[in-house]
Scaffold this active site. Structure first.
Site, PDB file in Angstrom:
ATOM      1  N   ARG A   1       0.730  -1.125  -0.136  1.00 16.96           N
ATOM      2  CA  ARG A   1       0.056   0.100   0.084  1.00 16.96           C
ATOM      3  C   ARG A   1       0.800   1.509   0.026  1.00 16.96           C
ATOM      4  O   ARG A   1       0.389   2.148   0.379  1.00 16.96           O
ATOM      5  CB  ARG A   1      -0.931   0.023   1.266  1.00 16.96           C
TER       6      ARG A   1
ATOM      7  N   LYS B   1       3.001  10.984 -11.751  1.00 16.40           N
ATOM      8  CA  LYS B   1       2.098   9.776 -12.762  1.00 16.40           C
ATOM      9  C   LYS B   1       2.649   8.830 -12.957  1.00 16.40           C
ATOM     10  O   LYS B   1       3.937   8.749 -13.260  1.00 16.40           O
ATOM     11  CB  LYS B   1       1.791  10.818 -14.141  1.00 16.40           C
TER      12      LYS B   1
ATOM     13  N   GLU C   1       9.824  17.552 -25.739  1.00 17.42           N
ATOM     14  CA  GLU C   1       9.058  17.760 -24.862  1.00 17.42           C
ATOM     15  C   GLU C   1       9.501  19.262 -24.078  1.00 17.42           C
ATOM     16  O   GLU C   1       8.555  19.856 -23.785  1.00 17.42           O
ATOM     17  CB  GLU C   1       9.454  16.827 -23.792  1.00 17.42           C
TER      18      GLU C   1
ATOM     19  N   LYS D   1       6.866  22.576 -15.186  1.00 17.77           N
ATOM     20  CA  LYS D   1       5.908  21.296 -14.857  1.00 17.77           C
ATOM     21  C   LYS D   1       5.568  21.374 -13.361  1.00 17.77           C
ATOM     22  O   LYS D   1       4.631  20.985 -12.927  1.00 17.77           O
ATOM     23  CB  LYS D   1       6.625  20.143 -15.184  1.00 17.77           C
TER      24      LYS D   1
ATOM     25  N   GLU E   1      -4.929  16.620 -12.343  1.00 19.43           N
ATOM     26  CA  GLU E   1      -5.435  17.077 -13.739  1.00 19.43           C
ATOM     27  C   GLU E   1      -6.995  17.169 -13.639  1.00 19.43           C
ATOM     28  O   GLU E   1      -7.532  16.510 -14.405  1.00 19.43           O
ATOM     29  CB  GLU E   1      -4.949  15.798 -14.733  1.00 19.43           C
TER      30      GLU E   1
ATOM     31  N   ARG F   1      -3.632  21.093 -15.653  1.00 23.37           N
ATOM     32  CA  ARG F   1      -2.354  20.004 -15.935  1.00 23.37           C
ATOM     33  C   ARG F   1      -2.701  19.462 -17.297  1.00 23.37           C
ATOM     34  O   ARG F   1      -1.698  19.125 -18.063  1.00 23.37           O
ATOM     35  CB  ARG F   1      -2.606  18.790 -14.961  1.00 23.37           C
TER      36      ARG F   1
ATOM     37  N   ASN G   1      -0.514  18.275 -22.248  1.00 19.89           N
ATOM     38  CA  ASN G   1      -0.817  17.394 -23.225  1.00 19.89           C
ATOM     39  C   ASN G   1      -0.879  18.113 -24.488  1.00 19.89           C
ATOM     40  O   ASN G   1      -1.192  17.606 -25.685  1.00 19.89           O
ATOM     41  CB  ASN G   1      -2.060  16.735 -23.062  1.00 19.89           C
TER      42      ASN G   1
ATOM     43  N   HIS H   1      -0.122  16.540 -27.901  1.00 19.23           N
ATOM     44  CA  HIS H   1       0.045  15.102 -27.405  1.00 19.23           C
ATOM     45  C   HIS H   1      -1.411  14.385 -28.048  1.00 19.23           C
ATOM     46  O   HIS H   1      -1.267  13.055 -28.447  1.00 19.23           O
ATOM     47  CB  HIS H   1      -0.153  14.826 -25.953  1.00 19.23           C
TER      48      HIS H   1
ATOM     49  N   HIS I   1      -0.323  11.339 -30.205  1.00 19.18           N
ATOM     50  CA  HIS I   1      -0.801   9.919 -29.774  1.00 19.18           C
ATOM     51  C   HIS I   1      -1.446   9.190 -30.948  1.00 19.18           C
ATOM     52  O   HIS I   1      -1.129   7.937 -30.914  1.00 19.18           O
ATOM     53  CB  HIS I   1      -1.761  10.085 -28.653  1.00 19.18           C
TER      54      HIS I   1
ATOM     55  N   HIS J   1       7.658   8.465 -29.429  1.00 20.48           N
ATOM     56  CA  HIS J   1       6.736   9.169 -28.674  1.00 20.48           C
ATOM     57  C   HIS J   1       6.921  11.000 -28.841  1.00 20.48           C
ATOM     58  O   HIS J   1       6.219  11.647 -29.274  1.00 20.48           O
ATOM     59  CB  HIS J   1       6.687   9.111 -27.090  1.00 20.48           C
TER      60      HIS J   1
END
Ligand code: NAD
Ligand code: GLY
Length: 360
Positions: free
Chosen positions: A121, A143, A185, A227, A237, A241, A245, A248, A252, A265
């Protein structure tokens, strides 16, 4: 060395950026009060280069070190590989007194972070990102996760590290294509959030192509500051946030249609950013000069900008299933000038994609 703090109350942590930092990893872990066994999670490529230094540093600082080596590659960022981490942690008898050190790029960082979030946990973890992309993006903000056979990064948790240690010397061994994916990025932060970073990248493009450490320390530091401040304001998000993206959603779709690995990517994001800059111009949110500056800077680094030719319906199918889909539309991040952004929900995706195909 630069130290940047991500302020999230009791989950706050520092990001250390500089050269020769791996040697001090153990002492840094001591300073933030980490105790017990250090489980270093890495892969054979990164391990061969940096594990001896990391292990030695942790041992000198008094830690009992265990190493968990995972296969290298995005195709292994899945539940089966995650299970290898749990198996090793359990058979080694690790308990809540242990902590994880993620040594590698974003694949290792995301998986090791998710293992830390879920093992017993939750146990502490430290990010030691060794790709440019991981240093400016994936190691910061908490993330963590794995891919599912039905989609990328669908299983995961928000779980912040206790420390991020970005040693710029590790970038010396990075393949050129991976390095340029990191640059993409960084361009993202400049293009939609910080004009001065955009201008700096433009002025120092030669130094950056040569991996000059002074220029790198500046742009990695600025990227982490940007960031970090977005994450401080919207950790989970709920809204803001999503700006991270930028480029993206189209990126994607490009990545998926080309087949993962064919277009990387960062390359797909570069295409997505160039397309969004063009769409922002069509919407009157960006001058043609500024659109051209964005596209030119992306190309300056040899990154792609043209939308690969696939049927428009194939693009539509992927984009309409995007995670960013809300209430019948998909949220897109447009430029509002260079260094500014506007989030807009697009319902008529076909027209938007036709505009992409017709531009540039
Ligand atoms: P990666 O982790 O696959 O690393 C790229 C390649 O470089 C690998 O083969 C790796 O072994 C090798 N490598 C790593 N460091 C090296 C070094 N110093 N020298 C030589 N080789 C080295 O890819 P990545 O681009 O770092 O990360 C991509 C992953 O990050 C994706 O899974 C993506 O989903 C994730 N990501 C996560 C976030 C987040 O916020 N968590 C953000 C962006 C991307
Ligand atoms: N890479 C996007 C985010 O961290 O939100």
């Amino acid at each position: 060395m630069k130290i940047i703090t991500v302020g999230l109350d009791e989950r706050s942590y520092n990001i250390h950026i500089g050269c020769g930092l791996l040697d001090g990893l153990g002492a840094d872990c001591n300073r933030i009060g980490l105790k017990g066994t250090a489980a270093v999670i890495t892969n054979p490529v990164v391990g061969a280069l940096y594990l001896p230094l990391v292990k030695d540093s942790l041992e000198r600082a008094g830690y009992d070190v265990r190493v968990i080596e995972l296969p290298d590659g995005e195709e292994f960022k899945n539940a089966a590989t995650l299970d290898l981490i749990y198996d090793a942690m359990i058979t080694e008898g690790l308990d809540r007194g242990a902590f994880i050190v993620a040594l590698g790029g974003g694949v290792i960082g995301d998986m090791a972070g998710f293992a830390a979030a879920t093992f017993l946990r939750g146990i502490p973890f430290v990010q030691v990102p060794t790709t440019l992309l991981a240093q400016v993006d994936s190691s910061v903000g908490g993330k963590t996760g794995i891919n599912h056979r039905l989609g990328k990064n669908l299983i995961g948790a928000f779980y912040q590290p206790k420390l991020v240690l970005a040693d710029l010397d590790t970038l010396d061994t990075l393949a050129e294509r991976e390095y340029l994916c990191g640059i993409a990025e960084i361009l993202k932060y400049g293009a939609c959030l910080d004009r001065s970073l955009f201008d700096y990248i433009s002025e120092k493009s030669g130094d950056l192509k040569a991996r000059d450490k002074v220029a790198l320390e500046h742009i990695v530091g600025e990227s982490c500051t940007i960031k970090g401040s977005v994450v401080e304001r919207d950790e989970h998000e709920g809204g803001l946030r999503a700006v991270l993206n930028y480029g993206h959603t189209i990126g994607h779709a490009v990545e998926t249609l080309a087949g993962y690995g064919k277009i990387k990517h960062g390359e797909a994001v570069a295409i997505g950013m160039a397309q969004i800059a063009g769409l922002s111009f069509l919407k009157g949110l960006l001058t043609s000069d500024d659109r051209n500056l964005i596209v030119k800077l992306i190309r300056e680094f040899g990154l792609p900008t043209e939308l690969p030719v696939f049927p428009i319906d194939a693009y539509l199918e992927i984009i309409s299933h995007d995670k960013k889909k809300r209430d019948g539309g998909v949220n897109f991040i447009f430029n509002h000038g260079i260094g500014g952004f506007k989030i807009e929900k697009i319902i008529d995706l076909r027209t938007l994609l036709s505009d992409c195909v017709n531009q540039l």
